[in-house]
Motif scaffolding. Structure first.
Motif, PDB file in Angstrom:
ATOM      1  N   THR A 108       1.491   7.336  -6.504  1.00  0.00           N
ATOM      2  CA  THR A 108       0.214   7.997  -6.821  1.00  0.00           C
ATOM      3  C   THR A 108       0.271   9.436  -6.329  1.00  0.00           C
ATOM      4  O   THR A 108      -0.195   9.756  -5.226  1.00  0.00           O
ATOM      5  CB  THR A 108      -0.971   7.254  -6.148  1.00  0.00           C
ATOM      6  N   PRO A 109       0.823  10.351  -7.119  1.00  0.00           N
ATOM      7  CA  PRO A 109       0.988  11.750  -6.668  1.00  0.00           C
ATOM      8  C   PRO A 109      -0.331  12.474  -6.445  1.00  0.00           C
ATOM      9  O   PRO A 109      -0.351  13.523  -5.789  1.00  0.00           O
ATOM     10  CB  PRO A 109       1.788  12.387  -7.814  1.00  0.00           C
ATOM     11  N   SER A 110      -1.427  11.903  -6.948  1.00  0.00           N
ATOM     12  CA  SER A 110      -2.717  12.567  -6.748  1.00  0.00           C
ATOM     13  C   SER A 110      -3.166  12.526  -5.293  1.00  0.00           C
ATOM     14  O   SER A 110      -4.039  13.293  -4.880  1.00  0.00           O
ATOM     15  CB  SER A 110      -3.788  11.925  -7.636  1.00  0.00           C
TER      16      SER A 110
ATOM     17  N   LEU B 140     -10.771  12.450  -2.726  1.00  0.00           N
ATOM     18  CA  LEU B 140      -9.431  11.948  -2.437  1.00  0.00           C
ATOM     19  C   LEU B 140      -9.482  10.735  -1.505  1.00  0.00           C
ATOM     20  O   LEU B 140      -8.747   9.758  -1.702  1.00  0.00           O
ATOM     21  CB  LEU B 140      -8.586  13.046  -1.786  1.00  0.00           C
ATOM     22  N   MET B 141     -10.366  10.794  -0.515  1.00  0.00           N
ATOM     23  CA  MET B 141     -10.488   9.681   0.420  1.00  0.00           C
ATOM     24  C   MET B 141     -11.017   8.435  -0.283  1.00  0.00           C
ATOM     25  O   MET B 141     -10.608   7.313   0.032  1.00  0.00           O
ATOM     26  CB  MET B 141     -11.389  10.070   1.589  1.00  0.00           C
TER      27      MET B 141
ATOM     28  N   ILE C 181       0.842  -1.202   0.000  1.00  0.00           N
ATOM     29  CA  ILE C 181       0.000   0.000   0.000  1.00  0.00           C
ATOM     30  C   ILE C 181       0.877   1.252   0.000  1.00  0.00           C
ATOM     31  O   ILE C 181       0.633   2.203  -0.760  1.00  0.00           O
ATOM     32  CB  ILE C 181      -0.939   0.006   1.227  1.00  0.00           C
ATOM     33  N   ALA C 182       1.907   1.260   0.843  1.00  0.00           N
ATOM     34  CA  ALA C 182       2.809   2.417   0.915  1.00  0.00           C
ATOM     35  C   ALA C 182       3.505   2.635  -0.419  1.00  0.00           C
ATOM     36  O   ALA C 182       3.664   3.786  -0.871  1.00  0.00           O
ATOM     37  CB  ALA C 182       3.837   2.202   2.028  1.00  0.00           C
ATOM     38  N   GLN C 183       3.925   1.563  -1.076  1.00  0.00           N
ATOM     39  CA  GLN C 183       4.564   1.684  -2.389  1.00  0.00           C
ATOM     40  C   GLN C 183       3.591   2.240  -3.424  1.00  0.00           C
ATOM     41  O   GLN C 183       3.971   3.070  -4.255  1.00  0.00           O
ATOM     42  CB  GLN C 183       5.096   0.320  -2.830  1.00  0.00           C
ATOM     43  N   ALA C 184       2.329   1.792  -3.356  1.00  0.00           N
ATOM     44  CA  ALA C 184       1.316   2.294  -4.288  1.00  0.00           C
ATOM     45  C   ALA C 184       1.040   3.775  -4.057  1.00  0.00           C
ATOM     46  O   ALA C 184       0.881   4.551  -5.013  1.00  0.00           O
ATOM     47  CB  ALA C 184       0.025   1.480  -4.138  1.00  0.00           C
TER      48      ALA C 184
END
Length: 806
Positions: free
Chosen positions: A708-710, A755-756, A701-704
């Motif tokens: 994901t700059p958004s 965003l959430m 998840i952290a890598q994803a």
């Protein structure tokens, strides 16, 4: 009987081979009695003299004794011949819910899932054809060498059986099939070396972890860490060989296949001689090692081989009360600090010159630079254990063979402590590292090379180069590294009968990889990343889970060997599979039930999670660990201690987690944050360890999120602050503060709903079972919001760390 005579070794070989017919019976669907098939194969492989001894059945008493120790009779298991052929090996740890192994040989080329336990016994493969082929071909190769010494023949057969029959059940008719043919055969042979009464002697090597991790200073820390671990492994093997050779026994009389533990099965008539030899030898080693190696000796009473019920008493006596301590704290004058800050009485000075051996108390600059480039200056000092550990650690990369030469007890030997050479064998360059363990009169030769080496031509070259006088040698042991199938020479290639008569051929498994830089030197910690981790993992509650097995020594031998195989084999396969991490990981040691590794922190996490998963599925043991993350230049010794502390946290937490379901191990890390678990009945607890599958999902998840700059980091850090508010409220028991934290989260979710939702989609896609972004209070209640907000803190810690890792 005092000592084992040459004729007696023949009887022991026959005892070892007494059940060999079971392999051929099951592979060929041969309905004859397995005893008859055993007699036939023994004659075919080793001649009529051995068949005659087999038919005299002197081995029968030892077989009945060991079978009585191992087997749990069950009248319900009256299988037909077809059932016997199809019955796989059952794990001795599984009783309420049986688990089964596939019948396979040991082969490092196989994937770990080939050795997984199966719930459905019909899905456990029965590769008796593979077992039969390899057992038959290797024993025929042994026979073709014409080995005339029955002691070395016996020990070579032991390695053959280990690699082919470790997953073959010894007995299946009217008994639970949890004893391996390897374990039963070895134990039967050991008891066949006893005339009537036996004694058990336990030697415990004290402070193994302290010895292995006594690495002060960062320079060449990897080599010294790895070197100490491998040295200790080799030392224990040599110590066993030395003692059994002097007593007239063999390696199979050590019935404790564990690191740091030796349990010798000896005849009562040899008790006095054995204790005098053991205690005298251990005292010499204590002094020779500069007081770093200490021992404890326990001795059982004497028991008759006919009395099966008393073996349990003999074994338990070895752990009852304090034993005799060999090696006490000594206060010495003239203690010096070496190049690494290690205080020692026995140091060696670095001097100018190009000598390739350590002479007296001097190490040449050429030798020092060969094993530790750019580390030493002239006039530096290095302690005994540091120079040995550097040499062994340097040789561990691409290690191909370990050769042990045990000199006769009455021979004066003047070998240098250490020699290091590069030589040419068969057109290829190899590194040859020689260590001499003076108290044991043992020369260890470590052979490292980039390419495979032929066994026979290697031995011929080395015995010529090193100038080994075979007449002064009791034993030569040639162990091939990571090849349990091709360790026997296909032909003698001109090896003299004298060498063959004293040589045992065997194998050992270990990870020999170490990443190197473009200039060809060992990659340092600093070159693996700016955030490094040291991780450790071992089995949960191993002592309590298998101590009962030790009262069934054949079962214990088999299971311990399976565990040792898994712990040494799995890390190699995992590292190979993590291709992007392979050059940023170093396995510091793996043995017993223990693995330690360092490297880039995310690679360490992936590595240990995979190791724990595979070992659990092979052995059924839960594996827990700790991972300490630190910046470069941080002392590895302190990192190791912190990793062990975190491992202790995980082992504490895994007991709590077990109340809410099956947990095959947990991990605690520097970055893991406390979260809440709920027990049946409503009780709650805060813990900071996660299941391996959870922590791996968190990393993904952290890598994803990082890619994901958004998803702005400001939102993630705000969520971290809310998680902190939840934790503080729970810890203080402040309901008002908890309500405020949840309202703050609900407000943040509504203000950033799109965003959430995107964040929730990423989390769901990558780690749906490990974490949920709660839609509070619109969809989810407090029972979902609270634990997930707390877990999210660990993910954000990983995200933050990844963003700073390079």
């Amino acid at each position: 009987m005092s000592q084992v005579s040459n004729d007696r070794y023949k009887e022991i070989i026959v005892a070892y081979l007494h059940d060999i017919g079971k392999v051929y019976q099951r592979a060929d669907r041969d309905t004859r009695k397995h005893d008859e098939i055993s007699a036939e194969k023994i004659r075919e492989l080793f001649g009529e003299d051995y068949e005659k001894l087999f038919r005299e059945e002197a081995w029968r008493e030892a077989d009945e004794f060991t079978a009585g120790l191992e087997r749990e009779e069950d009248e319900a298991l009256r299988q037909s011949f077809k059932d016997i052929v199809e019955t796989p090996l059952q794990s001795p740890l599984s009783r309420d819910k049986p688990l089964y192994y596939s019948i396979r040989i040991l082969d490092v080329r196989k994937d770990p899932d080939q050795y997984y336990l199966r719930e459905d016994r019909s899905k456990a493969a029965k590769d008796y054809g593979e077992v039969r082929y390899n057992l038959d071909s290797m024993l025929k190769m042994v026979r073709s060498l014409g080995i005339s010494n029955d002691r070395t023949l016996l020990e070579t057969i032991n390695y053959v059986f280990k690699s082919t029959t470790l997953f073959v059940p010894a007995a299946v008719y009217k008994t639970v099939p949890d004893t391996t043919l390897y374990g039963h055969s070895k134990l039967t042979a050991a008891f066949a070396s006893i005339s009537r009464k036996y004694v058990l002697v336990r030697i415990n090597i004290k402070g193994i972890q302290r010895f292995v991790t006594n690495v002060i200073g960062e320079t060449e820390a990897s080599k010294r860490f790895r070197g100490r671990s491998l040295f200790l492994q080799l030392f224990q093997q040599v110590l066993v060989d030395y003692l059994v050779t002097r007593l007239g026994y063999s390696e199979i009389n050590n019935i404790a296949p564990e690191p740091g533990e030796i349990i010798l099965l000896i005849d009562e008539n040899d008790r006095g001689k054995a204790l005098e030899l053991i205690e005298g030898t251990l005292k010499e080693i204590f002094r020779w090692s500069n007081y770093e190696l200490q021992f404890e000796v326990h001795v059982s009473g004497s028991y008759d081989i006919k009395d099966k019920a008393k073996f349990k008493n003999a074994y338990q006596e070895l752990w009852r009360g304090p034993g005799k301590l060999i090696g006490e704290t000594a206060i010495e004058a003239n203690i010096y600090a070496d190049r690494f800050g290690d205080f020692s009485k026995k140091t060696f000075e670095v001097v100018a010159g190009n000598n390739t051996c350590v002479r007296g108390s001097e190490v040449s600059k050429f030798l020092a630079d060969s094993i530790a480039p750019q580390t030493f200056n002239v006039s530096d000092h290095v302690s005994l254990m540091n120079i040995l550990s550097i040499a062994v650690g340097h040789s561990s990369r691409n290690l191909r063979f370990i050769i042990e030469v045990l000199y006769s007890g009455n021979e004066r030997v003047t070998e240098p402590l250490l020699c290091y050479d590069k030589i040419n064998v068969g057109g290829g360059h190899i590194m040859l590292t020689r260590l001499f363990i003076e108290p044991l009169k043992a020369l260890l030769i470590l052979v490292s090379a980039d390419n495979e080496l032929d066994v026979a031509s290697l031995i011929k070259s080395i015995t010529s180069i090193v100038r080994i006088d075979v007449n002064k040698v009791d034993l030569i042991k040639v162990l091939k590294v990571n090849d349990s199938l091709n360790f026997i020479p296909k032909e003698s290639h001109g090896l003299s009968p004298g060498i063959l008569s004293k040589t045992v051929f065997g194998w050992v498994m270990m990870d020999t990889h170490h990443p190197i830089t473009e200039s060809g030197v060992f990659k340092s910690l600093d070159e693996m990343g700016n955030y490094i981790a040291l991780g450790v993992v071992d089995a949960d509650e191993l002592g309590s889970r298998i101590r009962a097995l030790a009262e069934r020594p054949g079962v214990f031998e088999g299971f311990s060997t399976i565990l040792s195989f898994a712990i040494n084999y799995v890390p190699m396969k995992v590292r190979e599979s993590l291709k992007e991490c392979s050059d940023n990981l170093v396995v510091l040691y793996s043995g017993g039930d223990d693995v330690a590794v360092y490297g880039r922190w995310d690679c360490v996490l992936e590595f240990l999670a995979s190791v724990a998963e595979h070992v659990n599925k092979i052995t059924g043991l839960s594996m827990s660990g700790g991972i300490a993350i630190f910046r470069t230049k941080y002392p590895i010794y302190y990192a190791y201690n912190e990793a062990r502390r975190l491992e202790g946290v995980a082992k504490r937490d895994v007991k709590r987690m077990a109340y809410i379901g099956d947990v095959p191990g947990a991990v605690s890390m520097t970055v893991t944050e406390p979260y809440i678990i709920k027990y049946p009945g409503g009780a709650e607890d805060l813990i900071q360890s996660f299941k391996w599958n959870e922590i791996r999902a968190f990393l993904k998840i952290a890598q994803a999120l990082l890619s994901t700059p958004s998803i702005p980091s400001s939102l993630l850090y705000r969520l971290y602050e809310i998680g902190d508010m939840v934790y503080d409220a729970l810890r203080s028991g402040n309901e008002t503060y908890l309500a405020r934290a949840l309202v703050t989260y609900a407000y943040t979710y509504i203000r950033n709903e799109k965003l959430m939702q995107s964040l929730g989609d990423i989390v769901y896609k990558v780690g749906a079972e490990a974490l949920k972004i709660p839609q509070y209070p619109k969809v989810d209640g407090e029972d979902v919001a609270i634990p997930n907000l707390l877990k999210l803190k660990t993910v954000i810690n990983m995200y933050s760390l990844l963003s700073r890792t390079r």
